[in-house]
Design a protein around this motif. Structure first.
Motif, short mmCIF file in Angstrom:
data_model
loop_
_atom_site.label_atom_id
_atom_site.label_comp_id
_atom_site.label_asym_id
_atom_site.label_seq_id
_atom_site.Cartn_x
_atom_site.Cartn_y
_atom_site.Cartn_z
N ASP A 281 0.86 -1.18 0.00
CA ASP A 281 0.00 0.00 0.00
C ASP A 281 0.90 1.24 0.00
OD1 ASP A 281 -1.75 2.07 0.67
OD2 ASP A 281 -2.97 0.75 1.94
N ALA A 282 0.55 2.22 -0.81
CA ALA A 282 1.37 3.44 -0.89
C ALA A 282 1.38 4.20 0.44
CB ALA A 282 0.86 4.35 -2.01
N ASP A 283 0.33 4.03 1.26
CA ASP A 283 0.27 4.75 2.53
C ASP A 283 0.80 3.93 3.70
OD1 ASP A 283 -0.93 6.95 1.29
OD2 ASP A 283 -2.90 5.95 1.36
N LEU A 332 3.87 1.72 -6.55
CA LEU A 332 3.63 2.47 -5.32
C LEU A 332 4.82 3.42 -5.14
CD1 LEU A 332 2.67 -0.62 -3.07
CD2 LEU A 332 1.15 0.76 -4.51
N GLU A 333 4.58 4.72 -5.24
CA GLU A 333 5.67 5.70 -5.25
C GLU A 333 6.69 5.51 -4.11
OE1 GLU A 333 6.85 7.67 -7.48
OE2 GLU A 333 8.32 8.55 -6.09
#
Ligand code: ADP
Ligand code: MG
Length: 401
Positions: A281-283, A332-333
């Motif tokens: 997850d990106a977060d 995902l950055e």
């Protein structure tokens, strides 16, 4: 890039001797993404232009065909209409879209073509016989033309009616310029690379890449592993992998690859450090791990900075670089830095640089580095099979040089 010494061994479109107005069926790879009825990325159409322009200059009548997506029958959402529109803009000439793949209306459209004119058949997968390599469909395609050109490298590993069946029934059957370039570039990597040959392999699955790993352990000088597949190697070595993506069937394959590397000329390198995430997850909570131990509750989602630097140094001193598969979950950055660093190193490298694979190409495009490599292969699966040393049916069937 040095001229390849590993030739195609097949006749090409340059060898064709055509009378004005002869009909040439060209299998191209127009399997492009569409958005709102328009072509979202025309790289594959541009890839076919050299062959198309050459045949137009020879005053042939061109009949182009391709699949697009995976329709199971006629489906307006996968029509090649938007591709014809874009091709018309690119060649600055009218391009006619046929209403079907074969049949009386298509034959009439071919009759109407002028020398240098271009007709695009409908999506070959609208015909159920395409993927079965059906003799009747192959016969109908062959009857449309006087010569066959295959320029669809991305489909050369599949024996379909438009790649193999038609070529068995229509002579001459020769390679297009893109197909020629793809095959000779990729073959030269395994057969006659400028050394050292440095291979970067990443992506999710060892099982998909094991044949390639095996081949490069015989031919490369350095094999650098990244992506989720490194965790099959770490698991095989008994290291903790936490919640990282580990392919169970890959663990034994990875163990054997390490064993083979011990007696091979090729050095096999695994990551030295990692970027961990609490979830995919990106977060997600994120941390850099200075070792490759992945604690419980964490997953490895990228190679770490020390690994990126070490791999970058290998790439910088390479005579030839081949890269396939992202180094981490680059979509995902927060986990894209390793793939970005490697992409930048490949773009800067002074050696010959070749990149293959759908996601690797997407990563390069995202970093705006797709023009900075010598060769970006258009054929994901076909490129890997060719590098593994397999014969591709779409190439085998063409006229020998
Ligand atoms: P290519 O299409 O270039 O051959 P692959 O399809 O083999 O590449 O692999 C690309 C996928 O691998 C990407 O979707 C990427 O998110 C995934 N991936 C790479 N590293 C990891 C990782 N550490 N954890 C989970 N997924 C990963
Ligand atoms: Mg992929």
């Amino acid at each position: 890039m040095p001229e390849s010494t590993a030739g195609l061994g097949k006749r090409t479109v340059r060898d064709l001797e055509l009378a004005e107005g002869e009909r040439v069926l060209v299998r191209v790879d127009f399997n492009v993404p569409l958005e709102d009825g328009r072509v979202a990325d025309d790289a594959r159409i541009r890839g076919a232009l050299p062959t198309i322009e050459l045949l137009r200059a020879m005053r042939a009548r061109l009949i182009l065909c391709s699949h697009l997506g995976r329709p199971k029958g006629p489906d307006p959402g996968t029509s090649l209409g938007p591709v014809s529109d874009r091709l018309g803009e690119l060649i600055d000439a009218p391009v006619e879209q046929a209403p079907a793949v074969v049949g009386p209306e298509v034959r009439r459209a071919v009759e109407r073509l002028q020398p240098g004119g271009v007709l695009v058949l409908e999506n070959t997968r609208w015909e159920p016989g395409e993927t079965d390599n059906d003799p009747e469909l192959s016969e109908q395609l062959a009857a449309l033309a006087d010569a066959y050109v295959d320029d669809a490298f991305g489909s050369a590993h599949r024996a379909h009616a438009s790649t193999v069946g038609v070529a068995e029934r229509l002579r001459p059957a020769v390679a297009g310029l893109l197909l020629e370039r793809e095959v000779s570039t990729l073959r030269s990597i395994v057969e006659a690379p400028e050394r050292p040959l440095v291979v970067l392999l990443g992506g999710a699955k060892v099982t998909e890449k094991i044949a390639l790993i095996d081949r490069f352990l015989d031919t490369a000088d350095e094999l650098l592993i990244g992506g989720a597949m490194c965790f099959s190697f770490f698991r095989a070595q008994g290291e903790p992998t936490g919640n990282s993506l580990v392919e169970e069937e890959g663990v034994e394959l990875a163990r054997r690859a390490v064993e083979k590397s011990e007696s091979s000329r090729c050095e096999l390198l695994l990551p030295l450090d990692l970027v961990l995430g609490a979830s995919f997850d990106a977060d997600a909570e994120r941390r850099v791990q200075e070792s490759t131990d992945v604690p419980d509750g964490w997953m490895g989602l990228d190679i770490g900075p020390a690994t990126a630097e070490a791999y970058g140094e290998q790439v910088a001193r390479a005579g030839t670089v081949f890269w396939n598969g992202p180094m981490g979950a680059f979509e995902l950055e927060p986990f894209a830095a390793g793939t970005r660093a490697v992409a930048e190193a490949v773009a800067r490298a002074s050696g010959t640089t070749v990149v293959g694979g759908g996601d690797s190409a997407a990563a390069l495009a995202e970093f705006h580095l797709d023009d900075a490599v010598d060769h970006l292969s258009t054929g994901g699966g076909a490129a890997l099979e060719l590098l593994e040393g397999k014969q591709l049916p779409g190439i085998e069937v063409l006229d020998d040089a």
